[in-house]
Design an enzyme around this catalytic site. Structure first.
Site, PDB file in Angstrom:
ATOM      1  N   PRO A  17       0.801  -1.231   0.000  1.00  0.00           N
ATOM      2  CA  PRO A  17       0.000   0.000   0.000  1.00  0.00           C
ATOM      3  C   PRO A  17       0.830   1.275   0.000  1.00  0.00           C
ATOM      4  CG  PRO A  17      -0.940  -1.590   1.535  1.00  0.00           C
ATOM      5  CD  PRO A  17       0.361  -2.158   1.063  1.00  0.00           C
ATOM      6  N   ILE A  47      -2.958  -7.411  -5.632  1.00  0.00           N
ATOM      7  CA  ILE A  47      -2.484  -8.767  -5.892  1.00  0.00           C
ATOM      8  C   ILE A  47      -3.522  -9.543  -6.696  1.00  0.00           C
ATOM      9  CG2 ILE A  47      -1.595 -10.879  -4.867  1.00  0.00           C
ATOM     10  CD1 ILE A  47       0.057  -8.271  -4.313  1.00  0.00           C
ATOM     11  N   GLU A  63       7.911 -10.979 -16.863  1.00  0.00           N
ATOM     12  CA  GLU A  63       6.625 -10.342 -16.566  1.00  0.00           C
ATOM     13  C   GLU A  63       6.387  -9.144 -17.473  1.00  0.00           C
ATOM     14  OE1 GLU A  63       4.215  -8.054 -12.948  1.00  0.00           O
ATOM     15  OE2 GLU A  63       6.142  -9.000 -12.532  1.00  0.00           O
ATOM     16  N   GLN A  88     -11.575   8.529 -46.352  1.00  0.00           N
ATOM     17  CA  GLN A  88     -10.111   8.585 -46.269  1.00  0.00           C
ATOM     18  C   GLN A  88      -9.615   8.842 -44.848  1.00  0.00           C
ATOM     19  OE1 GLN A  88      -7.571  11.949 -47.771  1.00  0.00           O
ATOM     20  NE2 GLN A  88      -7.023  10.432 -49.335  1.00  0.00           N
ATOM     21  N   GLY A 113       4.957  -2.508 -12.729  1.00  0.00           N
ATOM     22  CA  GLY A 113       5.923  -1.416 -12.858  1.00  0.00           C
ATOM     23  C   GLY A 113       5.345  -0.320 -13.718  1.00  0.00           C
TER      24      GLY A 113
END
Length: 385
Positions: free
Chosen positions: A127, A156, A240, A277, A362
């Protein structure tokens, strides 16, 4: 260049499996935030949790491009939460079981995890810490033949319904980096409690905040060497982050495909909107960004599969792939106009689910500093020995 006929066969069979066994339940799991246990065992029966795990524990020991296919196809069913629950179990919790667990841990936890009979989670973020892994406050203090665990973890994945937890804690609180260790903790151990978090996206997965109140851990549940927790965590971050990069390019690719399909069906001013377009050029730009990410991620997967430590490249993959996925999915939603904002169409959920990409595993801000250290300061990160 990267995929063989065997890979293509696996992709088709896994895609068929997901459509038959998973997709019919996705709406329920998105609403309840609970994934029924039966699907874990079905994944286990099919060998999907053991793609990169050793054969002696029930795995298949396949190359990482099977993992890439696993990740890509999970993104195509449009439930970031379900996908996260599966890959967090297989590539976060189980990676530590395999790499740092001793023979007993592998037999008692890794094998049933591969079989889908046990579910794991990895507990690192706190936290008050967020991306600051070295600044964690959770402690595991040695006491005779045990450690006493106190502290908390948050954000988590599988943090509420898992059977065991891989927990990082300070065994020497005075030593910032070298005082960290990794432990295996059973869910039903006295003093372990969890609270389910209410999220913007990834609704199908259970994301929890976990508290440890004088939790007694037997010494045999220390994983690897005491004090090596930080390098253990860092060396697995490469995988990860690459996983999150692959997830990003896969969901962005699906968003482009869906937008193209919609544009071929939708008419405005007497013609299909894929003839305008401005919209065609927007799709061209979106598709180009996705292909750039995908090819880069495949090349990094090849290097990681060959045993090269790709911490810089994997960090770059996550940084840019998640950013580009957000941009592409934003534009895909815009191409649907008002329907893009409707829950009956897939872009609304995809938009919410994608937003976690630049945050989880991260933050982009942290990754930029890590990359800057390697590029500007010439800092070298090495795997744990």
């Amino acid at each position: 260049m990267y995929f063989t006929e065997e890979h293509d066969f696996f992709r088709k069979s896994f895609r068929d499996f997901l459509q038959k066994e998973v997709v019919p339940h996705i709406e329920k799991w998105e609403e309840t935030g609970t994934i029924d246990r039966f699907i874990w065992e079905k994944f286990g029966e099919m060998g999907y949790f053991g793609l990169n795990q050793p054969e002696e524990y029930g795995g298949l020991n396949l190359d990482l491009f099977y993992t890439v296919i696993f990740l890509e196809e999970l993104q195509r069913i449009n439930s970031g939460g379900f996908a996260a629950a599966m890959w967090a179990h297989a590539y976060l919790a189980m990676t530590h079981l395999n790499k740092e667990g001793d023979e007993r841990i592998k037999r008692e936890y890794l094998t049933p995890s591969i079989e889908g009979k046990m579910i794991g989670c990895l507990c690192i973020s706190e936290p008050f810490g967020g991306s600051d892994v070295a600044g964690m406050r959770t402690t595991a203090i040695e006491d005779g033949n045990t450690y006493v665990l106190n502290g908390s973890k948050t954000f988590i994945t599988n943090g509420v319904y898992s059977d065991y937890l891989i927990v990082a804690a300070k065994t020497n609180p005075d030593d910032k980096h070298k005082g960290m260790s990794i432990f295996l903790v059973d869910r039903d151990t006295p003093g372990v409690s969890s609270t389910k978090l209410n999220k913007l996206g990834w609704r199908a997965s259970d994301t929890g905040e976990i508290a440890f109140d004088n939790v007694i851990i037997p010494k045999e549940n220390l994983m690897g060497e005491e004090g090596k927790g930080f390098p253990y965590i860092m060396q697995h971050f490469a995988l990860e982050r690459l996983i999150m990069g692959v997830n990003a390019h896969a969901r962005a690719e699906y968003a482009v495909e869906y937008a193209i399909q919609y544009m071929d069906e939708r008419e405005a001013f007497g013609r299909k909107i894929n003839n305008f377009q401005a919209l065609r050029h927007k799709v061209a730009e979106m598709a180009s960004k996705v292909d750039m990410c995908k090819e880069y991620n495949y090349s990094i997967t090849k290097r990681l599969n060959d045993g090269i430590y790709v911490v810089k490249e994997a960090s770059m993959s996550k940084l840019l792939s998640t950013k580009i996925a957000d941009e592409v999915i934003y534009d895909a939603l815009q191409l649907l106009g008002g329907y893009g904002y409707m829950e009956d169409y897939p872009l609304a959920r995809m938009f919410r689910d994608s937003r976690l990409g630049p945050i989880g595993g991260g933050t982009s801000e942290i990754l930029k500093e890590i990359i800057a250290k390697m590029v500007i300061d010439k800092k070298e990160y090495k795997p744990a020995t």
